[in-house]
Scaffold this motif. Structure first.
Motif, PDB file in Angstrom:
ATOM      1  N   LYS A   1      -5.022 167.811  76.344  1.00 54.91           N
ATOM      2  CA  LYS A   1      -4.608 168.071  74.969  1.00 54.91           C
ATOM      3  C   LYS A   1      -4.667 169.548  74.594  1.00 54.91           C
ATOM      4  CE  LYS A   1      -5.519 163.516  72.978  1.00 54.91           C
ATOM      5  NZ  LYS A   1      -4.076 163.277  72.739  1.00 54.91           N
TER       6      LYS A   1
ATOM      7  N   ARG B   1     -14.343 168.363  68.484  1.00 52.84           N
ATOM      8  CA  ARG B   1     -14.456 167.032  67.909  1.00 52.84           C
ATOM      9  C   ARG B   1     -13.872 165.963  68.842  1.00 52.84           C
ATOM     10  NH1 ARG B   1     -12.842 167.188  62.766  1.00 52.84           N
ATOM     11  NH2 ARG B   1     -12.422 169.412  62.626  1.00 52.84           N
ATOM     12  N   GLU B   2     -14.290 164.733  68.612  1.00 50.48           N
ATOM     13  CA  GLU B   2     -13.783 163.589  69.377  1.00 50.48           C
ATOM     14  C   GLU B   2     -12.463 163.149  68.765  1.00 50.48           C
ATOM     15  OE1 GLU B   2     -15.625 159.540  71.370  1.00 50.48           O
ATOM     16  OE2 GLU B   2     -16.333 160.178  69.393  1.00 50.48           O
ATOM     17  N   VAL B   3     -11.360 163.360  69.477  1.00 48.78           N
ATOM     18  CA  VAL B   3     -10.039 163.020  68.953  1.00 48.78           C
ATOM     19  C   VAL B   3      -9.556 161.658  69.437  1.00 48.78           C
ATOM     20  CG1 VAL B   3      -9.374 165.448  68.711  1.00 48.78           C
ATOM     21  CG2 VAL B   3      -8.851 164.236  70.837  1.00 48.78           C
ATOM     22  N   GLU B   4     -10.137 161.180  70.523  1.00 49.73           N
ATOM     23  CA  GLU B   4      -9.936 159.835  71.044  1.00 49.73           C
ATOM     24  C   GLU B   4     -11.267 159.401  71.619  1.00 49.73           C
ATOM     25  OE1 GLU B   4      -6.800 160.023  73.899  1.00 49.73           O
ATOM     26  OE2 GLU B   4      -5.206 160.220  72.403  1.00 49.73           O
TER      27      GLU B   4
ATOM     28  N   PHE C   1      -5.329 169.288  66.673  1.00 46.95           N
ATOM     29  CA  PHE C   1      -5.791 167.904  66.737  1.00 46.95           C
ATOM     30  C   PHE C   1      -6.865 167.609  65.699  1.00 46.95           C
ATOM     31  CE2 PHE C   1      -4.255 169.175  70.875  1.00 46.95           C
ATOM     32  CZ  PHE C   1      -3.347 168.177  71.155  1.00 46.95           C
ATOM     33  N   ASP C   2      -6.745 168.258  64.563  1.00 45.02           N
ATOM     34  CA  ASP C   2      -7.724 168.009  63.504  1.00 45.02           C
ATOM     35  C   ASP C   2      -7.533 166.649  62.849  1.00 45.02           C
ATOM     36  OD1 ASP C   2      -8.983 170.345  63.887  1.00 45.02           O
ATOM     37  OD2 ASP C   2      -8.118 171.402  62.192  1.00 45.02           O
ATOM     38  N   LYS C   3      -6.359 166.050  63.006  1.00 44.49           N
ATOM     39  CA  LYS C   3      -6.097 164.753  62.382  1.00 44.49           C
ATOM     40  C   LYS C   3      -5.580 163.751  63.413  1.00 44.49           C
ATOM     41  CE  LYS C   3      -5.032 166.485  57.742  1.00 44.49           C
ATOM     42  NZ  LYS C   3      -4.027 166.505  56.669  1.00 44.49           N
ATOM     43  N   ASP C   4      -6.378 162.722  63.616  1.00 46.10           N
ATOM     44  CA  ASP C   4      -5.949 161.551  64.425  1.00 46.10           C
ATOM     45  C   ASP C   4      -5.611 161.878  65.873  1.00 46.10           C
ATOM     46  OD1 ASP C   4      -6.132 160.005  62.102  1.00 46.10           O
ATOM     47  OD2 ASP C   4      -4.108 160.586  61.514  1.00 46.10           O
ATOM     48  N   GLY C   5      -6.050 163.038  66.351  1.00 47.51           N
ATOM     49  CA  GLY C   5      -5.828 163.365  67.752  1.00 47.51           C
ATOM     50  C   GLY C   5      -4.398 163.603  68.125  1.00 47.51           C
TER      51      GLY C   5
END
Length: 306
Positions: free
Chosen positions: A225, A287-290, A300-304
């Protein structure tokens, strides 16, 4: 997690080698670290080993905080890129060194070293010196020395990069064989993307002291990603020349910035085609995106998703 680092900071003067690093390795698994020189990979290994102390943060091994435990008592094996053997010691004495430091019984030392010499395939070479061995043989001695004190956790810092290509596979196969037979946990640093893909369970990608992506081997190599990870993966050569000529490659512009003067905001922004004004002003959150897939990127700040 068998090995875990929580919010680790390491500063050398104005140079921050580790910038709020957190990650863990499950027992019996092999985790690998990728990234350019100066990204902080070796510094992390040295802190886990107790050869360096973090300025902040905690290090745990098998559930125990080890920040204040000396290196010699952490029961960790270390395999170096340059072998790091004592050149005036024989194969036998190099392997026995750690046990002698621990003041183990002489009978046990002889038994343990003899077992390891046979295990690594160097029987009959016990009295030779490092200068009388090939590169592959020296690295085998280094592996045996790391195993001598019976650690459950082995750290490997570029263990095959100094070897001929024909020997690299032999050493990697030996490490994997030992992992399976002895239930070892590994942390592996390498610039060889293909090899890491072949041997690792979990992969972390670092850039200028921080993680930019962390995921399982399968996920990271099939669906990278972060723009930096995408560039790394696209550079892996393929055996099929037709596919190699057709696949899309991500080229990076410029050079890695100096660690002494990293860019503001996102440290990768000066080489990223997606960079915006926000990237210059605000560092992205790791952050954990998935599920179990972590990324530090504003894309990827929103919903990956981009």
């Amino acid at each position: 997690m068998y090995v875990e680092m929580r919010n680790i900071y390491k500063q050398y003067g104005n140079f921050r080698a580790s910038d709020n690093v957190s990650f863990g390795i499950e027992k019996g698994k092999l985790a690998a670290l990728l990234g350019p020189s100066g990204s902080g990979k070796t510094t992390l290994l040295r802190m886990i080993a107790g050869l360096e102390n973090p300025n902040a943060g905690d290090i745990f091994i098998d559930g125990n905080r080890v920040n204040d435990i000396p290196a010699a008592k952490r029961e960790i094996g270390f395999v170096f890129q340059s072998y790091a053997l004592f050149r005036y010691m024989t194969v036998y004495d190099n392997i026995a060194f750690g046990l002698k430091v621990q003041k183990a019984d002489k009978t046990y030392i002889k038994k343990r070293v003899t077992e390891l010499i046979e295990l690594i395939g160097l029987k009959g070479l016990e009295k030779r010196y490092p200068s009388q061995l090939s590169g592959g043989q020296r690295q085998r001695v280094g592996i045996a020395r790391a195993l001598a004190v019976e650690p459950k956790f082995i750290m490997c810092d570029e263990p095959i990069s100094a070897l001929d290509v024909s020997i690299q596979a032999q050493v990697v196969n030996l490490l994997i064989k030992l992992q399976r037979e002895m239930g070892l946990t590994y942390l592996f640093i390498s610039h060889d993307l293909s090899m890491v893909k072949h041997i690792s369970d979990r992969v972390g990608v670092m850039y200028l002291g921080s993680f930019v992506e962390l995921a399982s081997n399968e996920v990271l190599y099939s669906s990278p990603k972060h723009p930096y990870t995408q560039a790394l993966i696209s550079a892996i050569p393929e055996a099929d020349p037709d596919y190699e000529s057709q696949k899309e490659k991500t080229k990076l512009e410029g050079e890695v910035p100096s660690p002494l003067n990293p860019p503001s905001g996102c440290k990768f922004r000066t080489r990223c085609k997606y960079a915006t004004e926000r990237c210059a002003q605000e560092p992205p959150v790791f952050r954990e995106v998935e599920p179990d897939h972590f990324v530090a990127c504003h894309l990827f700040d929103k919903d990956g998703e981009k």
